[in-house]
Write a protein that holds these residues in place. Structure first.
Motif, PDB file in Angstrom:
ATOM      1  N   LEU A 213       0.889  -1.074  -0.416  1.00 25.66           N
ATOM      2  CA  LEU A 213      -0.269   0.046  -0.139  1.00 25.66           C
ATOM      3  C   LEU A 213       0.990   1.249   0.082  1.00 25.66           C
ATOM      4  O   LEU A 213       0.012   2.598  -0.337  1.00 25.66           O
ATOM      5  N   ALA A 221      -5.121   0.320  -4.617  1.00 21.88           N
ATOM      6  CA  ALA A 221      -4.886   0.131  -3.140  1.00 21.88           C
ATOM      7  C   ALA A 221      -6.703  -0.115  -2.924  1.00 21.88           C
ATOM      8  O   ALA A 221      -6.937  -0.995  -2.292  1.00 21.88           O
ATOM      9  N   PRO A 247       0.186   7.481  -3.483  1.00 23.05           N
ATOM     10  CA  PRO A 247       0.537   7.235  -2.010  1.00 23.05           C
ATOM     11  C   PRO A 247      -0.051   7.971  -0.630  1.00 23.05           C
ATOM     12  O   PRO A 247      -0.115   8.088   0.204  1.00 23.05           O
TER      13      PRO A 247
END
Length: 398
Positions: A213, A221, A247
């Motif tokens: 992740l 994700a 992210p």
């Protein structure tokens, strides 16, 4: 009196409303860097006593907030493939967008000059007012210009979390704990407007990196998380923020503290002054209570330094038990493996006790048995509630 508020969040807007109600001749301006209707976040929670406080301070906005809120009762916890429930707790939630809309409309109707799409002027010299309010969040630009004076400290939490939405509407505050090959992942979810729910996902750094992740793009994700929480989501999608990519949506919680809250005629408000971990669901409530306290301090004809000192002392005192509860709550989740292998009903009971300063120092099963025995006796229940804040202060002083 001329007051300039930087940041158009709930604290600044509510302060503007309360100051205008004290005197319509007051000149109040709110600067918000984002356009009208643009906000991050999904829903925010509050409790019945907060609604009573809002009504006492401004019945008009309180009535609108109540009208657009949803009520939920009790809690549900999913632990692997087992479910346990708890009845009795009642709370409210409202969409952050709706809350800001209500407060901005109320402020404007009272004559507050709310200026959307206006970034913070560079330096306080660009802001002219008797009182300058830094209500621009935990990363306050205005505060950072005087960070040395304020004594600002920021501590990053251990776990990673992401703030998401979903089209599944949860009628109870819902927790779900999922075990993966890289450790545990969990979410907190609650409905807020009849069509959507907030869904906060959290995990340890090891799980976050083990699942990839930390480098995964947003769409991938979300797909992974939808699969992990499929039983809870019941086919509904997870929705991420649209103003960031990749992210970077994952965060570490920022605990902000300041040595002092004012500098000359500038004063900190809400998250610019302090933050409390999201797991106690009190951030917006505490920010609006700051506004109540600051408005009360500015009502009296005392010199400004005395008024700002009174505001700071009042709020520091009121925040102390909640900040302690927030630290213990965050610690509970950061040490989840200490509790997760209990029977689900036992774990959920200790989840409800996560604010206790004693819990980290007592074997979980022993704490559970003693707590159940205490809760069956009125006198012991009263003693427990009386001792809690005092024990917290003693442990905090060490």
């Amino acid at each position: 009196m001329k007051v300039v508020c930087v940041g158009g969040g709930p604290a600044s807007l509510y302060l503007a409303i309360l100051l205008k109600l004290q005197g319509r001749s007051r000149d109040i301006t709110v600067y918000e860097k984002n356009p009208a209707g643009s906000t991050y976040g999904w829903g925010v929670t509050y409790w019945p006593d907060m609604l009573s406080l809002l009504t006492a301070h401004d019945e008009v906005s309180a009535r609108a907030i109540a009208q657009h809120s949803v009520r939920w009762n009790g809690g549900v916890a999913h632990v692997r493939d087992r479910i346990t429930t708890h009845q009795g707790d009642e709370g409210f939630a409202i969409g952050r967008h709706r809350l800001l809309e209500i407060l901005a409309e109320r402020a404007t109707s009272l004559g507050v000059d709310v200026r959307f799409g206006r970034p913070v002027p560079q330096g306080t010299s660009g802001l002219e007012g008797d009182v300058i309010v830094a209500g621009d969040g935990s990363r306050s630009t205005l505060r950072e210009q005087h960070a040395e004076h304020f004594g600002t400290r920021v501590a990053l939490g251990h776990n990673r979390f992401i703030w998401l939405g979903t089209t599944r509407v949860f009628s109870s505050f819902t927790f779900a704990f999922v075990e993966t090959g890289h450790g545990w992942l969990w979410c907190y979810a609650y409905g807020f407007d009849g069509t959507h729910s907030t869904c906060i996902v959290e995990c340890s750094p090891g799980t976050w990196m083990g699942l990839g992740l930390d480098v995964m793009e947003r769409a991938d994700a979300l797909k992974l998380l939808e699969g992990l929480f499929a039983d809870v989501l019941q086919g509904h999608p997870l929705i991420g923020r649209t103003d960031t990519d990749g992210p970077s949506q994952w965060q570490q919680f920022r605990t902000v503290t300041n040595r002092v809250w004012s500098h000359g005629n500038m004063v900190l408000l809400g998250d610019a002054a302090h933050t409390t971990h999201y797991s106690i669901g009190a951030g917006t409530t505490l920010a609006m209570q700051d506004a109540m306290a600051l408005a009360g301090a500015l009502r009296d004809p005392a010199p400004l330094p005395a008024a700002l000192d009174r505001y700071e002392r009042t709020r520091r005192r009121e925040l102390l038990p909640l900040q302690s509860a927030a630290r213990h709550s965050a610690n509970w989740y950061e040490n989840l493996t200490r509790y997760i292998h209990l029977e689900p009903h036992q774990m959920f009971a200790l989840l409800g006790q996560r604010h206790s300063p004693l819990l980290p120092h007592v074997p979980p099963q022993l704490y559970y048995r003693v707590d159940r025995a205490v809760e069956q006796t009125q006198a012991l229940r009263s003693l427990k509630r009386w001792l809690g804040p005092r024990v917290a202060r003693v442990l905090q002083s060490k």
